[in-house]
Design a protein around this motif. Structure first.
Motif, PDB file in Angstrom:
ATOM      1  N   VAL A  19      34.028  -0.956  47.035  1.00 17.82           N
ATOM      2  CA  VAL A  19      32.853  -0.178  46.626  1.00 17.82           C
ATOM      3  C   VAL A  19      33.206   0.776  45.488  1.00 17.82           C
ATOM      4  N   ARG A  23      31.708   0.824  41.666  1.00 15.19           N
ATOM      5  CA  ARG A  23      30.956   1.993  41.205  1.00 15.19           C
ATOM      6  C   ARG A  23      31.556   2.610  39.945  1.00 15.19           C
ATOM      7  N   SER A  27      29.806  -0.924  37.509  1.00  8.51           N
ATOM      8  CA  SER A  27      28.373  -0.764  37.784  1.00  8.51           C
ATOM      9  C   SER A  27      27.510  -0.568  36.542  1.00  8.51           C
ATOM     10  N   LYS A 182      28.387  -5.883  58.277  1.00  7.56           N
ATOM     11  CA  LYS A 182      27.875  -4.645  58.884  1.00  7.56           C
ATOM     12  C   LYS A 182      28.074  -4.646  60.396  1.00  7.56           C
ATOM     13  N   LEU A 190      30.799   3.159  54.142  1.00 10.35           N
ATOM     14  CA  LEU A 190      30.901   2.507  52.843  1.00 10.35           C
ATOM     15  C   LEU A 190      30.378   1.069  52.867  1.00 10.35           C
ATOM     16  N   TYR A 192      27.546   0.248  54.055  1.00 14.02           N
ATOM     17  CA  TYR A 192      26.132   0.389  53.700  1.00 14.02           C
ATOM     18  C   TYR A 192      25.990   0.660  52.205  1.00 14.02           C
ATOM     19  N   GLN A 193      26.959   1.364  51.638  1.00 11.52           N
ATOM     20  CA  GLN A 193      26.971   1.557  50.193  1.00 11.52           C
ATOM     21  C   GLN A 193      27.256   0.229  49.489  1.00 11.52           C
ATOM     22  N   GLU A 195      26.316  -2.722  50.622  1.00 13.65           N
ATOM     23  CA  GLU A 195      25.051  -3.463  50.666  1.00 13.65           C
ATOM     24  C   GLU A 195      24.103  -2.972  49.578  1.00 13.65           C
ATOM     25  N   LYS A 196      24.044  -1.668  49.400  1.00 12.92           N
ATOM     26  CA  LYS A 196      23.172  -1.097  48.368  1.00 12.92           C
ATOM     27  C   LYS A 196      23.583  -1.587  46.980  1.00 12.92           C
ATOM     28  N   SER A 197      24.884  -1.634  46.726  1.00  9.31           N
ATOM     29  CA  SER A 197      25.380  -2.086  45.422  1.00  9.31           C
ATOM     30  C   SER A 197      25.046  -3.553  45.197  1.00  9.31           C
ATOM     31  N   GLU A 200      21.436  -4.025  44.520  1.00  7.67           N
ATOM     32  CA  GLU A 200      21.192  -3.522  43.168  1.00  7.67           C
ATOM     33  C   GLU A 200      21.478  -4.618  42.141  1.00  7.67           C
ATOM     34  N   GLN A 243      15.538   1.949  43.716  1.00  9.03           N
ATOM     35  CA  GLN A 243      16.216   2.077  42.430  1.00  9.03           C
ATOM     36  C   GLN A 243      15.338   1.648  41.260  1.00  9.03           C
TER      37      GLN A 243
END
Length: 421
Positions: A19, A23, A27, A182, A190, A192-193, A195-197, A200, A243
């Motif tokens: 992650v 980032r 990213s 998960k 992290l 969950y972060q 998954e968000k990335s 995105e 986002q």
């Protein structure tokens, strides 16, 4: 159990580094396909790397000493009370979380199937469109979900084009992998972060597909009109999920230069470092030992770290590591095991802390049969090291080893395994 907890901790660290790498390094790049490949690949390697084990053994100096049979201490005595170590408490708590996350995933899947069964299906431009009033614009594996559908409306054409990119690139399968991750790493924020990335990147890819046909200004206006909360189902890519501002900024951003692709090469040293830290073990050859049967005496190599212990005995004479006639305890190995059984106890502190492991004690059987120079070569803590030293120091005299018929000082090694029942 300890091995499972160690694996989860190491794999969680790998996920966290994945992650952070995305980032801080990738990213802001517009190489969305490569970003997706890197995220998925590093997630899968996060599962695999802690499972691998390569021994980078250190060279031996070619000397040997006598290894006594391993002695096991710590079998629990049955009683009316049940005591759990902290590892067991952590492990069972983890299992509860796994069960909760698994049930949540299964319920979400069946809910999606139930709503799909109630929807109106139509085939439009090589894609299945499912229409139901409870849907929000989204994709779900091979389906495009809409609350209503009018192919003549421009905004719906854009939505369908957006979701068709998710379907064509099989983004739902990525999300399925993340859902399993998960379940395993539910305790790690992290994941969950991660998954968000990944979501995105999926949205960037779908937005890019739309802006090849429609103007960025028109499409950005549609995104702003359709902002709603919630992500929907686990495997769903929502048209307006989150986002929005960042997606609009990314759409208007110039394409990254090809020279910036060199950033992806930084993944190689990152993965190499993870592999070295979690998959490679620097083990001296002294610790690479096969199983020892009860009553068997075995010679093992000793490494450079043992040189410090090579000194004269208390009588000023040389200490032998290998002799013609080995030292023997009173009563032979049966008597030795009986002595250890009657005198060794599992330290309360080690029990309370759930400490297990093998303590290796090195000592010298002197020419007069007494024991001296008792030291711990490898310990586990929690009072186990001190207990092992105490028992060996208090041992009755042995029959000394001999060389050419003369009693000599001989170094011995004793592994004592502390294991909770």
């Amino acid at each position: 159990m300890n091995a499972i907890l160690i694996y989860l901790a190491e794999a969680s660290i790998c996920v966290g580094i994945t992650v952070l790498f995305y980032r801080f390094v990738l990213s802001e790049l517009t190489f969305f396909t490569l970003n997706r490949v890197i995220l998925i690949s590093m997630l899968m390697l996060s599962f695999v790397i802690p499972m691998l084990s390569f021994n980078l053994g250190m060279a031996s100096i070619g000397t040997a000493e006598i290894l006594l049979p391993e002695f096991l201490v710590g079998k629990e005595v049955a009683s009316g009370t049940v005591n759990f170590s902290w590892q067991e408490i952590v492990f069972y708590t983890y299992l509860v979380g796994v069960v909760v996350m698994t049930v949540h995933l299964i319920l979400g899947f069946f809910t999606s199937q139930r709503l799909l069964g109630k929807s109106r299906l139509m085939y439009y431009r090589n894609y299945w469109i499912a229409v139901h009033p409870e849907f929000i614009p989204a994709s779900f594996f091979s389906y495009i979900l809409l609350p209503d559908f009018d192919p003549n409306r421009s905004e719906q054409k854009q939505i369908v084009l957006h979701e068709s990119v998710h379907v064509r690139l099989k983004h739902s399968w990525d999300l399925l992998l993340v859902q399993f991750a998960k379940i395993i790493f539910w305790f790690n924020p992290l994941i969950y972060q991660f998954e968000k990335s990944l979501r995105e990147v999926h949205e960037y890819q779908a937005d890019q597909g739309v802006t090849l046909t429609y103007s960025k200004k028109e499409y950005s206006g549609l995104l702003l009109q359709m902002i709603t909360g919630g992500q929907g189902w686990h495997f769903m890519n929502n048209f307006n999920q989150f986002q929005t501002k960042k997606r609009i900024i990314m759409m208007s951003k110039p394409q990254s230069q090809k020279k910036e692709m060199r950033r992806f090469l930084l993944a190689i040293p990152v993965l190499a470092a993870l592999f070295f830290v979690f998959s490679c073990e620097m083990t001296p050859e002294e610790d690479i030992e096969g199983p020892t049967m009860a009553g068997e005496i075995k010679e093992v190599k000793i490494g450079p770290s043992d040189l410090e212990a090579r000194k004269l005995a208390k009588d000023g004479e040389e200490i032998f590591d290998v002799v013609e006639n080995q030292p023997n305890p009173q009563g032979g190995m049966a008597g030795w095991n009986n002595y250890l059984s009657n005198n060794l106890t599992y330290p309360a502190q080690a029990r309370r802390m759930g400490i297990e492991g093998t303590v290796i004690v090195v000592f010298v059987v002197n020419a007069d049969g007494s024991l001296s120079d008792v030291n711990v070569l490898r310990g586990v803590g929690g009072g186990a090291d001190e207990e092992a030293i105490r028992v060996v120091k208090n041992s009755p005299d042995w029959t000394p080893g001999s060389q050419s018929g003369v009693a000599v000082n001989t170094r011995m090694r004793l592994p004592i395994r502390f294991k909770l029942g």
